[in-house]
Design a protein around this motif. Structure first.
Motif, mmCIF file in Angstrom:
data_model
loop_
_atom_site.group_PDB
_atom_site.id
_atom_site.type_symbol
_atom_site.label_atom_id
_atom_site.label_comp_id
_atom_site.label_asym_id
_atom_site.label_seq_id
_atom_site.Cartn_x
_atom_site.Cartn_y
_atom_site.Cartn_z
ATOM 1 N N ALA A 128 80.515 83.576 20.956
ATOM 2 C CA ALA A 128 80.463 84.757 20.089
ATOM 3 C C ALA A 128 79.333 85.694 20.498
ATOM 4 C CB ALA A 128 80.302 84.331 18.633
ATOM 5 N N LEU A 129 78.182 85.118 20.829
ATOM 6 C CA LEU A 129 77.056 85.952 21.271
ATOM 7 C C LEU A 129 77.355 86.621 22.612
ATOM 8 C CD1 LEU A 129 73.964 83.779 20.297
ATOM 9 C CD2 LEU A 129 74.587 86.025 19.383
ATOM 10 N N CYS A 177 87.218 85.094 18.237
ATOM 11 C CA CYS A 177 87.758 84.824 19.580
ATOM 12 C C CYS A 177 87.309 83.464 20.096
ATOM 13 C CB CYS A 177 87.322 85.909 20.562
ATOM 14 S SG CYS A 177 88.132 87.476 20.324
ATOM 15 N N ALA A 178 86.046 83.126 19.893
ATOM 16 C CA ALA A 178 85.529 81.837 20.362
ATOM 17 C C ALA A 178 86.206 80.679 19.631
ATOM 18 C CB ALA A 178 84.018 81.782 20.177
ATOM 19 N N LYS A 179 86.414 80.819 18.324
ATOM 20 C CA LYS A 179 87.094 79.767 17.563
ATOM 21 C C LYS A 179 88.532 79.600 18.040
ATOM 22 C CE LYS A 179 84.391 80.050 13.318
ATOM 23 N NZ LYS A 179 84.400 80.443 11.897
ATOM 24 N N ASP A 180 89.210 80.707 18.312
ATOM 25 C CA ASP A 180 90.580 80.632 18.833
ATOM 26 C C ASP A 180 90.621 79.941 20.191
ATOM 27 O OD1 ASP A 180 91.659 81.846 16.608
ATOM 28 O OD2 ASP A 180 91.783 83.842 17.534
ATOM 29 N N MET A 181 89.659 80.252 21.042
ATOM 30 C CA MET A 181 89.622 79.630 22.365
ATOM 31 C C MET A 181 89.404 78.124 22.256
ATOM 32 S SD MET A 181 87.531 82.460 24.573
ATOM 33 C CE MET A 181 87.552 81.508 26.061
ATOM 34 N N VAL A 182 88.521 77.693 21.354
ATOM 35 C CA VAL A 182 88.271 76.270 21.180
ATOM 36 C C VAL A 182 89.496 75.588 20.601
ATOM 37 C CG1 VAL A 182 86.897 74.595 19.865
ATOM 38 C CG2 VAL A 182 85.778 76.488 21.028
ATOM 39 N N LYS A 183 90.145 76.243 19.622
ATOM 40 C CA LYS A 183 91.329 75.670 19.002
ATOM 41 C C LYS A 183 92.471 75.534 20.005
ATOM 42 C CE LYS A 183 93.466 78.081 15.892
ATOM 43 N NZ LYS A 183 93.918 78.730 14.645
ATOM 44 N N SER A 195 68.731 74.643 18.518
ATOM 45 C CA SER A 195 68.705 73.796 17.326
ATOM 46 C C SER A 195 70.089 73.579 16.705
ATOM 47 C CB SER A 195 67.774 74.413 16.282
ATOM 48 O OG SER A 195 68.267 75.683 15.901
ATOM 49 N N ILE A 196 71.140 74.035 17.361
ATOM 50 C CA ILE A 196 72.499 73.921 16.817
ATOM 51 C C ILE A 196 73.218 72.771 17.529
ATOM 52 C CG2 ILE A 196 74.704 75.117 16.545
ATOM 53 C CD1 ILE A 196 73.196 77.731 16.485
ATOM 54 N N PRO A 197 74.008 71.959 16.793
ATOM 55 C CA PRO A 197 74.773 70.884 17.433
ATOM 56 C C PRO A 197 75.695 71.424 18.540
ATOM 57 C CG PRO A 197 74.862 70.677 15.055
ATOM 58 C CD PRO A 197 74.181 71.977 15.355
ATOM 59 N N THR A 198 76.018 70.567 19.499
ATOM 60 C CA THR A 198 76.687 70.977 20.733
ATOM 61 C C THR A 198 77.986 71.737 20.521
ATOM 62 O OG1 THR A 198 75.730 69.073 21.813
ATOM 63 C CG2 THR A 198 77.515 70.156 22.956
ATOM 64 N N LYS A 199 78.926 71.191 19.738
ATOM 65 C CA LYS A 199 80.226 71.848 19.573
ATOM 66 C C LYS A 199 80.076 73.218 18.906
ATOM 67 C CE LYS A 199 84.940 71.166 18.062
ATOM 68 N NZ LYS A 199 85.903 70.263 17.455
ATOM 69 N N SER A 200 79.267 73.271 17.878
ATOM 70 C CA SER A 200 79.026 74.551 17.202
ATOM 71 C C SER A 200 78.305 75.528 18.131
ATOM 72 C CB SER A 200 78.195 74.340 15.941
ATOM 73 O OG SER A 200 78.862 73.506 15.049
ATOM 74 N N ALA A 201 77.422 74.991 18.956
ATOM 75 C CA ALA A 201 76.668 75.844 19.868
ATOM 76 C C ALA A 201 77.592 76.553 20.848
ATOM 77 C CB ALA A 201 75.625 75.034 20.622
ATOM 78 N N LEU A 202 78.641 75.879 21.301
ATOM 79 C CA LEU A 202 79.593 76.520 22.217
ATOM 80 C C LEU A 202 80.286 77.703 21.563
ATOM 81 C CD1 LEU A 202 81.206 73.434 23.977
ATOM 82 C CD2 LEU A 202 79.611 75.095 24.951
ATOM 83 N N ILE A 203 80.661 77.536 20.312
ATOM 84 C CA ILE A 203 81.330 78.631 19.595
ATOM 85 C C ILE A 203 80.364 79.796 19.392
ATOM 86 C CG2 ILE A 203 82.379 79.285 17.390
ATOM 87 C CD1 ILE A 203 83.543 76.433 17.281
ATOM 88 N N TYR A 257 79.718 90.678 16.564
ATOM 89 C CA TYR A 257 79.567 89.229 16.490
ATOM 90 C C TYR A 257 80.735 88.573 15.749
ATOM 91 C CZ TYR A 257 77.694 84.610 15.598
ATOM 92 O OH TYR A 257 77.533 83.258 15.537
ATOM 93 N N GLY A 258 81.190 89.169 14.679
ATOM 94 C CA GLY A 258 82.315 88.601 13.913
ATOM 95 C C GLY A 258 83.574 88.483 14.750
#
Length: 103
Positions: A52-53, A94-100, A40-48, A88-89
């Motif tokens: 994280a999970l 880490c996931a946000k850094d990888m996307v950035k 139920s999460i939008p695609t870009k947010s779902a990747l992050i 998770y935090g």
């Protein structure tokens, strides 16, 4: 897991194979949980969130392996979910850094 057993100087026995199957099962279950949560999460947010999970579950399963092999203590779902919440935090950061860094 087999490397940890070798580092401890133990020989791989049938019980270790059963433990490996248990850990593999945990990984499959964690993947299923992540997939269900992300539908139920939008695609870009779902990747992050998925990153994280994955990070959190990998750490939690790794800690469960260490407890099982080194400390000879069995752990249950409560332990794993508690450790997932703990990591998770860090996984989210880490996931946000990888996307950035990817952009």
């Amino acid at each position: 897991m087999f490397e940890l057993i070798g580092l401890l100087g133990e020989k791989i026995q049938f019980k270790h194979i059963l433990e490996f199957i248990f850990v593999f099962g945990l990984a499959k279950i964690s993947r299923t949980i992540a997939t269900l949560l992300l539908q139920s999460i939008p695609t870009k947010s779902a990747l992050i969130v998925k990153g994280a999970l994955a990070y959190a579950f990998t750490w939690a399963i790794g800690e469960a392996i260490v407890y099982l092999i080194v400390a000879r203590q069995r752990v249950g779902w409560h332990f794993i979910l508690q450790r997932v919440k703990c990591h998770y935090g860090s996984g989210l950061a880490c996931a946000k850094d990888m996307v950035k860094n990817r952009q």
